[in-house]
Design an enzyme around this catalytic site. Structure first.
Site, PDB file in Angstrom:
ATOM      1  N   PRO A  97       0.857  -1.182   0.000  1.00 42.83           N
ATOM      2  CA  PRO A  97       0.000   0.000   0.000  1.00 42.83           C
ATOM      3  C   PRO A  97       0.901   1.242   0.000  1.00 42.83           C
ATOM      4  O   PRO A  97       1.543   1.554   0.995  1.00 42.83           O
ATOM      5  CB  PRO A  97      -0.789  -0.134   1.311  1.00 42.83           C
ATOM      6  CG  PRO A  97       0.046  -1.020   2.180  1.00 42.83           C
ATOM      7  CD  PRO A  97       0.967  -1.811   1.324  1.00 42.83           C
ATOM      8  N   ASP A 131       5.897   2.615   2.140  1.00 41.99           N
ATOM      9  CA  ASP A 131       5.013   1.474   2.384  1.00 41.99           C
ATOM     10  C   ASP A 131       4.196   1.822   3.635  1.00 41.99           C
ATOM     11  O   ASP A 131       4.735   1.892   4.739  1.00 41.99           O
ATOM     12  CB  ASP A 131       5.886   0.230   2.613  1.00 41.99           C
ATOM     13  CG  ASP A 131       5.074  -1.025   2.867  1.00 41.99           C
ATOM     14  OD1 ASP A 131       3.866  -0.917   3.164  1.00 41.99           O
ATOM     15  OD2 ASP A 131       5.664  -2.122   2.787  1.00 41.99           O
ATOM     16  N   HIS A 132       2.911   2.021   3.445  1.00 47.30           N
ATOM     17  CA  HIS A 132       2.072   2.511   4.548  1.00 47.30           C
ATOM     18  C   HIS A 132       1.881   1.464   5.652  1.00 47.30           C
ATOM     19  O   HIS A 132       1.408   1.775   6.736  1.00 47.30           O
ATOM     20  CB  HIS A 132       0.710   2.942   3.981  1.00 47.30           C
ATOM     21  CG  HIS A 132       0.058   4.039   4.761  1.00 47.30           C
ATOM     22  ND1 HIS A 132       0.505   4.463   5.989  1.00 47.30           N
ATOM     23  CD2 HIS A 132      -1.036   4.801   4.497  1.00 47.30           C
ATOM     24  CE1 HIS A 132      -0.275   5.425   6.444  1.00 47.30           C
ATOM     25  NE2 HIS A 132      -1.215   5.648   5.560  1.00 47.30           N
ATOM     26  N   ARG A 133       2.272   0.217   5.392  1.00 54.15           N
ATOM     27  CA  ARG A 133       2.193  -0.787   6.463  1.00 54.15           C
ATOM     28  C   ARG A 133       3.257  -0.506   7.510  1.00 54.15           C
ATOM     29  O   ARG A 133       3.138  -0.905   8.666  1.00 54.15           O
ATOM     30  CB  ARG A 133       2.420  -2.197   5.901  1.00 54.15           C
ATOM     31  CG  ARG A 133       1.352  -2.664   4.945  1.00 54.15           C
ATOM     32  CD  ARG A 133       1.745  -3.959   4.294  1.00 54.15           C
ATOM     33  NE  ARG A 133       3.024  -3.858   3.599  1.00 54.15           N
ATOM     34  CZ  ARG A 133       3.669  -4.888   3.053  1.00 54.15           C
ATOM     35  NH1 ARG A 133       3.151  -6.097   3.124  1.00 54.15           N
ATOM     36  NH2 ARG A 133       4.816  -4.720   2.435  1.00 54.15           N
ATOM     37  N   ILE A 146       5.259   2.778   7.513  1.00 53.28           N
ATOM     38  CA  ILE A 146       5.408   4.205   7.809  1.00 53.28           C
ATOM     39  C   ILE A 146       4.027   4.861   7.909  1.00 53.28           C
ATOM     40  O   ILE A 146       3.206   4.734   6.992  1.00 53.28           O
ATOM     41  CB  ILE A 146       6.200   4.917   6.670  1.00 53.28           C
ATOM     42  CG1 ILE A 146       7.489   4.156   6.315  1.00 53.28           C
ATOM     43  CG2 ILE A 146       6.449   6.376   7.014  1.00 53.28           C
ATOM     44  CD1 ILE A 146       8.593   4.209   7.323  1.00 53.28           C
TER      45      ILE A 146
END
Ligand code: CAO
Length: 433
Positions: A229, A405-407, A409
């Site tokens: 994501p 990577d929103h998982r 950060i």
């Protein structure tokens, strides 16, 4: 002493209509206790119906497509020895009239002892497995269980290779193999492919094979695009002073020296920020449950070459000077353009910089070079009027694009990280602190 016993549909809970999917016995067959005689299915469950007696089948009262319910007579079995029927098997009384075969709406067969529970086999359909959709797929409970363990919805398998299209374990395996080959998750959630187009009606075309680098890069980018994501955050850094310093350093160079480019300062500023934000110098563990924090600082630099994009890595940036890094980048980008990079030159990166500044641009959304968790994009610095509270003054502003990577950060963390990079670039003396 022989005895005629009945096999009936056991107590299956409050289900009014159960489909007969498959009948596995015929008149004259010898059956054994526990042997599956039929497969029944409701909208949500499937079950194998086991025989409750050893003996020979005298009559079968159901066929595929029939609807049955609790207590419906399935078959009669002639048992030669009293010990060859479970106590739950129902002996048919001598004077009992012959039961009618089951039709669409199962009529109650005329038997002397119709108590439904009496015909429930000891191991009554223990395996009742839910299907996620219509439950119309024909598969045994064992196959359904196998499919569910692999995350496959059996209703997505359109045709089985078993008798009458029954889905077998091998069909589930074939389905999974196909799904993996096509890069589709085993859940059945496929990604529609782009249809092929015949361009010939529109004009002349020529087929040009992609270079190996382009094909591999393409595969890797698609993998990342589908798995991570990604969020891109945009920022601007005032590099007026930095640029003045860089120009003064380059003015000291003699002919043949490698010129210091702004990119090296960006590399240094990035590492200084990573040292304060360890999540940016990390990779997600393969199970997605932990972060692997790296204690070294290697930066990959995307280099444009005639054969496609390659990413040589500058190692241990935190221990090297601006001059050392300038030389290393000049060397590695030259090797990259000549196609002479070794695999080791491109391994071990912690974060990547993709700089299009030499070409132009105002912003773009670079794609993370996984398993790294972030990438910094750079486009062309531009002189801009900046309000200082009293007046507009000309400042050299550098656009920066951080994709992460929103998982790993969070948005706020990304913004703070970029504020720090911006601060270092705005005043590079801070890199000495
Ligand atoms: N703003 C303004 N000018 C810039 C700039 C920026 N952000 N970045 C570079 N420049 C200038 C340089 O100062 C240099 O100017 P001079 O010739 O006057 O000194 C000129 O542009 C060319 O710089 P460069 O690109 O050769 O050098 P670099 O250190 O900035 O970059 C490298 C090196 C290897 C990153 C670059 O050559 C390259 O290959 N970039 C493409 C990367 C890429 O393809 N990314 C896309 C990945 S996603 O598909």
């Amino acid at each position: 002493m022989t005895q005629l016993c009945e096999i009936r549909v056991p107590d299956v809970g409050n289900v009014a209509e159960i489909d007969v999917v498959e009948v596995l016995i015929k008149v004259g067959d010898t059956v054994e206790i526990e042997q599956t005689v039929a497969t029944l299915e409701t909208d949500k469950a499937s079950m194998d119906l086991p025989s409750s007696a050893n003996g020979s089948v005298q009559e079968v009262f159901i066929k595929p497509g029939d609807k049955v319910s609790e207590g419906t007579l399935i078959a009669t079995v002639l048992v030669s020895d009293a010990g060859s029927a479970l106590t739950t098997a129902t002996p048919v009384a001598a004077e009992a009239p012959k039961p009618e075969p089951v039709v669409e709406k199962a009529p109650q067969p005329v038997v002397s002892a119709p108590a439904p529970s009496a015909s429930v086999p000891v191991s009554a359909p223990a395996v009742i497995i839910e299907t996620s959709t219509t439950g119309k797929a024909h598969a045994s409970p064992a196959t359904r269980l196998f499919a569910r363990e692999l995350g496959v919805d059996v209703s997505k398998i359109t045709l089985g290779t078993g008798r009458k299209g029954r889905i077998l374990k091998d069909d589930v395996k074939t389905y999974v193999k196909k799904a993996l080959t096509e890069g589709v998750a085993g859940t059945g959630a496929g990604i529609p492919s782009i249809p092929a187009v015949d361009f010939s009606p529109f004009g002349e075309t020529e087929l040009l094979k992609l270079s190996k680098i382009k094909r591999l890069t393409g595969q890797n980018l698609s993998r990342v695009w589908l798995n991570l994501p990604l969020v891109t955050y945009h920022e601007e850094a005032d590099i007026t002073e930095m640029e003045a310093f860089r120009n003064s350093l380059n003015a000291e160079k003699v002919k043949g020296d490698a010129k210091i480019t702004g990119l090296i300062f960006i590399v240094k500023a990035l590492v200084a920020a990573m040292q304060q934000f360890p999540n940016f110098n990390a990779s997600l563990s393969p199970d997605g449950e932990s972060l692997i924090l790296k204690k070294y600082y290697n930066i990959g630099i995307a280099v444009d070459t005639p054969n496609g994009l390659v990413v040589p890595v500058l190692r241990n940036v935190n221990t090297k000077s601006i001059n050392e890094l300038t030389l290393e980048l000049a060397e590695k980008s030259e090797k990259a353009r000549l196609g002479k990079l070794m695999p080791a030159d491109m391994q071990g990166g912690c974060m990547t910089i993709s700089s299009l500044g030499g070409i132009g641009g105002t912003a773009f959304t670079p794609i993370v070079n996984a398993p790294e968790v972030a990438i910094l994009g750079v486009t062309r610095a531009k002189m801009q009027p900046v309000w200082n509270g009293k007046e507009f003054i000309p400042r050299l502003m550098l656009p920066l694009d951080l994709t992460y990577d929103h998982r790993v950060i969070d948005g706020a963390e990304g913004a703070r990280f970029m504020a720090m990079v911006k601060q270092y670039l705005g005043d590079i003396r801070r890199l000495l602190l």
